[in-house]
Design a protein around this motif. Structure first.
Motif, short mmCIF file in Angstrom:
data_model
loop_
_atom_site.label_atom_id
_atom_site.label_comp_id
_atom_site.label_asym_id
_atom_site.label_seq_id
_atom_site.Cartn_x
_atom_site.Cartn_y
_atom_site.Cartn_z
N PRO A 161 0.81 -1.22 0.00
CA PRO A 161 0.00 0.00 0.00
C PRO A 161 0.84 1.27 0.00
N ALA A 162 2.04 1.20 0.59
CA ALA A 162 2.91 2.39 0.63
C ALA A 162 3.28 2.86 -0.77
N ALA A 163 3.37 1.93 -1.72
CA ALA A 163 3.71 2.31 -3.09
C ALA A 163 2.61 3.12 -3.76
N LEU A 164 1.42 3.09 -3.18
CA LEU A 164 0.32 3.91 -3.67
C LEU A 164 0.21 5.22 -2.89
N LEU A 165 0.59 5.18 -1.62
CA LEU A 165 0.39 6.33 -0.75
C LEU A 165 1.48 7.38 -0.84
N LEU A 166 2.67 6.98 -1.31
CA LEU A 166 3.81 7.91 -1.32
C LEU A 166 4.45 7.97 -2.70
N PRO A 167 5.09 9.09 -3.02
CA PRO A 167 5.87 9.16 -4.25
C PRO A 167 7.07 8.22 -4.16
N LEU A 168 7.55 7.78 -5.31
CA LEU A 168 8.72 6.90 -5.32
C LEU A 168 9.98 7.74 -5.17
N ASP A 169 10.16 8.29 -3.99
CA ASP A 169 11.30 9.16 -3.71
C ASP A 169 11.59 9.08 -2.22
N ASP A 170 12.79 8.64 -1.87
CA ASP A 170 13.16 8.59 -0.45
C ASP A 170 14.42 9.40 -0.17
N ASP A 171 14.69 10.38 -1.02
CA ASP A 171 15.85 11.24 -0.81
C ASP A 171 15.61 12.10 0.43
N PRO A 172 16.49 12.03 1.44
CA PRO A 172 16.30 12.82 2.65
C PRO A 172 16.32 14.32 2.42
N ASN A 173 16.88 14.74 1.27
CA ASN A 173 16.92 16.17 0.95
C ASN A 173 15.66 16.65 0.25
N HIS A 174 14.78 15.72 -0.14
CA HIS A 174 13.52 16.08 -0.77
C HIS A 174 12.40 16.00 0.26
N ARG A 175 11.37 16.77 0.04
CA ARG A 175 10.23 16.78 0.96
C ARG A 175 8.97 16.37 0.22
N VAL A 176 8.13 15.61 0.93
CA VAL A 176 6.84 15.20 0.37
C VAL A 176 5.76 15.62 1.35
N VAL A 195 7.28 16.71 4.96
CA VAL A 195 8.26 15.93 5.73
C VAL A 195 9.33 15.42 4.78
N PRO A 196 10.53 15.10 5.30
CA PRO A 196 11.56 14.51 4.43
C PRO A 196 11.05 13.22 3.80
N ALA A 197 11.36 13.03 2.52
CA ALA A 197 10.89 11.83 1.82
C ALA A 197 11.36 10.55 2.50
N SER A 198 12.61 10.56 3.00
CA SER A 198 13.13 9.36 3.68
C SER A 198 12.32 9.06 4.95
N SER A 199 11.91 10.09 5.67
CA SER A 199 11.11 9.89 6.89
C SER A 199 9.74 9.33 6.55
#
Length: 232
Positions: free
Chosen positions: A81-96, A104-108
């Motif tokens: 389900p996470a693959a639907l709920l979040l963008p495919l980006d876990d870069d800590p320097n990016h925010r979602v 929040v930070p994408a990695s978080s």
């Protein structure tokens, strides 16, 4: 008919997570090579029918996705389900943006969605909030496993090597010292994992030796201790 009955229903409110879900449904459908009709057929076979026109509306943010829809879509696409709920980006320097939490930070966001840690931690209460997160959000067997030193060492090693690999993928001139420091941190983290494995192995060997000794003692005649027969 009263004015209240004539009043049109308010339009559904779509938040940032709904926007991401809509984009991910379209992304995953195309990645699987499915038309809206093909996806509709899969969902019907799974016992959660959604018409092709409804799927098109989902992708255009014109139809809400229920939790049952979300689960069925994740199963049909073969993802969590996470693959639907979040963008495919876990870069800590990016925010979602997550509904209810803001930016929040994408990695978080991904660490939270995968059950690893709370989405936000209060300074000074990190350990307590992490434990609460595990106790309230994970099966008891997972909680016990995550309290083990080896698990914690593995988590630190994963984070350290992840930072190193992200750093190594982009060359920045004059950044050699920082890169060397991350290599050192990753090496230390992996050495800690090796040390915890050695400790686990030695503990297991000691427990096995104790069990063997207790079993041998249990077979001895009554009144005879491990040093030989007792003397009155």
């Amino acid at each position: 008919m009263t004015d209240e009955k004539r009043r049109p229903r308010p339009a559904a409110q779509y938040g940032p997570t709904a926007e991401v879900v809509a984009a991910n449904v379209a992304r995953l459908r195309k990645a699987r090579g499915l038309t809206i009709y093909g996806l509709s057929g899969l969902l019907e076979k799974a016992g959660r029918p959604i018409t092709p026109s409804a799927i098109a509306k989902v992708e255009k943010q014109q139809r809400q996705v229920t939790v049952d829809d979300l689960a069925a879509l994740a199963v049909a696409f073969g993802v969590s389900p996470a693959a639907l709920l979040l963008p495919l980006d876990d870069d800590p320097n990016h925010r979602v943006e997550v509904t209810g939490a803001g930016q929040v930070p994408a990695s978080s966001a991904w660490a939270w969605a995968s059950g690893r840690q709370p989405l936000k931690l209060t300074p000074g209460r990190e350990e307590a909030e992490l434990l609460e997160h595990q106790l309230n959000g994970l099966p008891s067997s997972q909680v016990r496993m995550r309290q083990q030193p080896l698990w914690r060492a593995l988590q630190v090693a994963e984070e350290s090597t992840g930072r190193l690999l992200r750093k190594s993928s982009v060359f920045v001139e004059g950044d050699d010292e920082h890169f060397a420091d991350q290599v050192h941190q990753a090496r230390r983290a992996l050495e800690r994992v090796a040390a915890e494995l050695d400790h686990l192995e030695s503990t297991r060997a000691g427990e096995a030796a104790d069990l063997k000794r207790w079993a041998e003692d249990a077979k001895k005649p009554k009144g005879e201790d491990s040093d030989g027969p007792s003397v009155d």
